[in-house]
Scaffold this motif. Sequence first.
Motif, PDB file in Angstrom:
ATOM      1  N   UNK A  28       4.662   7.619  30.751  1.00  0.00           N
ATOM      2  CA  UNK A  28       5.320   6.621  31.751  1.00  0.00           C
ATOM      3  C   UNK A  28       4.610   5.200  31.838  1.00  0.00           C
ATOM      4  N   UNK A  29       3.205   5.625  32.163  1.00  0.00           N
ATOM      5  CA  UNK A  29       2.405   4.399  32.058  1.00  0.00           C
ATOM      6  C   UNK A  29       2.369   3.455  30.950  1.00  0.00           C
ATOM      7  N   UNK A  30       2.146   3.994  29.819  1.00  0.00           N
ATOM      8  CA  UNK A  30       2.249   3.280  28.609  1.00  0.00           C
ATOM      9  C   UNK A  30       3.861   2.464  28.619  1.00  0.00           C
ATOM     10  N   UNK A  31       4.721   2.972  28.728  1.00  0.00           N
ATOM     11  CA  UNK A  31       6.015   2.489  28.564  1.00  0.00           C
ATOM     12  C   UNK A  31       6.247   1.423  29.624  1.00  0.00           C
ATOM     13  N   UNK A  32       5.983   1.367  30.822  1.00  0.00           N
ATOM     14  CA  UNK A  32       5.696   0.318  31.959  1.00  0.00           C
ATOM     15  C   UNK A  32       5.048  -0.861  31.494  1.00  0.00           C
ATOM     16  N   UNK A  82       2.340  -9.564  39.412  1.00  0.00           N
ATOM     17  CA  UNK A  82       1.497 -10.330  38.379  1.00  0.00           C
ATOM     18  C   UNK A  82       0.750  -9.124  37.595  1.00  0.00           C
ATOM     19  N   UNK A  83       0.704  -9.565  36.098  1.00  0.00           N
ATOM     20  CA  UNK A  83       0.000  -8.493  35.508  1.00  0.00           C
ATOM     21  C   UNK A  83      -1.516  -8.214  35.800  1.00  0.00           C
ATOM     22  N   UNK A  84      -2.051  -9.368  36.277  1.00  0.00           N
ATOM     23  CA  UNK A  84      -3.623  -9.051  36.502  1.00  0.00           C
ATOM     24  C   UNK A  84      -3.673  -8.249  37.931  1.00  0.00           C
ATOM     25  N   UNK A  85      -2.835  -7.813  38.616  1.00  0.00           N
ATOM     26  CA  UNK A  85      -2.747  -7.053  39.769  1.00  0.00           C
ATOM     27  C   UNK A  85      -4.069  -7.727  40.606  1.00  0.00           C
ATOM     28  N   UNK A 144      -1.818   5.716  37.385  1.00  0.00           N
ATOM     29  CA  UNK A 144      -3.357   5.736  36.760  1.00  0.00           C
ATOM     30  C   UNK A 144      -3.306   4.882  35.464  1.00  0.00           C
ATOM     31  N   UNK A 145      -2.273   4.980  34.382  1.00  0.00           N
ATOM     32  CA  UNK A 145      -2.475   4.473  33.162  1.00  0.00           C
ATOM     33  C   UNK A 145      -1.856   2.911  33.218  1.00  0.00           C
ATOM     34  N   UNK A 146      -0.961   2.540  33.769  1.00  0.00           N
ATOM     35  CA  UNK A 146      -0.378   1.257  33.811  1.00  0.00           C
ATOM     36  C   UNK A 146      -1.372  -0.044  34.202  1.00  0.00           C
ATOM     37  N   UNK A 147      -1.919   0.253  35.332  1.00  0.00           N
ATOM     38  CA  UNK A 147      -3.136  -0.696  35.615  1.00  0.00           C
ATOM     39  C   UNK A 147      -4.118  -0.935  34.625  1.00  0.00           C
ATOM     40  N   UNK A 148      -4.798   0.332  34.161  1.00  0.00           N
ATOM     41  CA  UNK A 148      -5.652   0.207  32.932  1.00  0.00           C
ATOM     42  C   UNK A 148      -5.291  -0.632  31.640  1.00  0.00           C
ATOM     43  N   UNK A 149      -4.040  -0.349  31.233  1.00  0.00           N
ATOM     44  CA  UNK A 149      -3.634  -0.872  30.162  1.00  0.00           C
ATOM     45  C   UNK A 149      -3.424  -2.550  30.542  1.00  0.00           C
ATOM     46  N   UNK A 150      -2.948  -2.805  31.603  1.00  0.00           N
ATOM     47  CA  UNK A 150      -2.569  -4.229  32.168  1.00  0.00           C
ATOM     48  C   UNK A 150      -3.836  -5.035  32.080  1.00  0.00           C
TER      49      UNK A 150
END
Length: 333
Positions: free
Chosen positions: A50-54, A110-113, A170-176
């Motif tokens: 789900x984190x990868x998909x988002x 924003x993608x950089x959070x 946990x995953x989406x912020x790291x990828x972004x």
Amino acid sequence: MVDAERLRRPAKTALEALAVAVLYFAAGRLGLLGALGVEDVVVTPIWPPTGVAVAALLVYGVQVWPGIAAGAALVIASLTTLQPTALINITGNTLAPLCAVLLLRRVGFRLDITRLRDGLALVFLGALAAMLVSATMGVGGQLLTGDLASDDFWPLWLAWWVGDAMGVLLVTPLLLLLLAPTRPLAIGRWKERGCLFLVAVALVPLAADSPMSLLFLIFPLLIWAALRLRLFDSMVCALFASVLATFAANTETGAFMHMSNVEVMVKLQAFNGAAALTALLLSSLVTEQRATRRSVQQACDELAEVLDHLSAGEAMPEEAGWPGSDGNDGTRT
């Protein structure tokens, strides 16, 4: 040239969708390594796909959604033969990230959070709200087909929902953050990052494996990373701690000894959620404050430069001996 451009765009989209499908499948296989049993049904405390998909939809656009559907189908096919009911799960796993991205874009995410509002949007809209879709469709499909008893609906639904939400947090912020340009760290901060890494390697396994339930010792580490370093560092620490805690829960060691499956899931998800929220929200707040401080400092520097130019302009007539600088108005008498 126009025809080449028209061909290039679909080809690029197809390659991006293929890459998303491969990453989704790889993340799904990794997530299944930490699967737990709840009410005789296997669920994952953290569902990384789900984190990868988002993240993929935010970066590449909603046009890569076929890659998510293909990745979900590959994960299901790796576990069992594809049945017509699998279409419900595939649809839910595709719609939930799409809903998350649409909600995030609506509030100007924003993608950089770099703002607290970005962290809050990712928590409440991207994770908690949007993942209701996948949990409801996945568990509801099993209930409609008779694969799940009605009494087991809510425990499984809650586990499914939280697992998908943890994947986003946990995953989406790291990828972004891996794709976002960042300011280089000072040399002193690199040394501090190394110290943080050494402390995490020593402390996190001890806290996860200790039978005295020392998981709370991880939170000062997350606070240290959020206050002194960056969101990326705190999220890495949170993911590392969650993975080790999930491993301890699977083996029923450390803080998860002598517990039922439901108790293990509740305790694990409470820890994972608290760690993710602490790392994400505190780091985004600190990042926003740092950006505000830099903006104020830049404005002060620009104002000081303007005042210096104005002062130099006022002193110029006296230094140059212009007419009127000695009190005379420069007229002939």
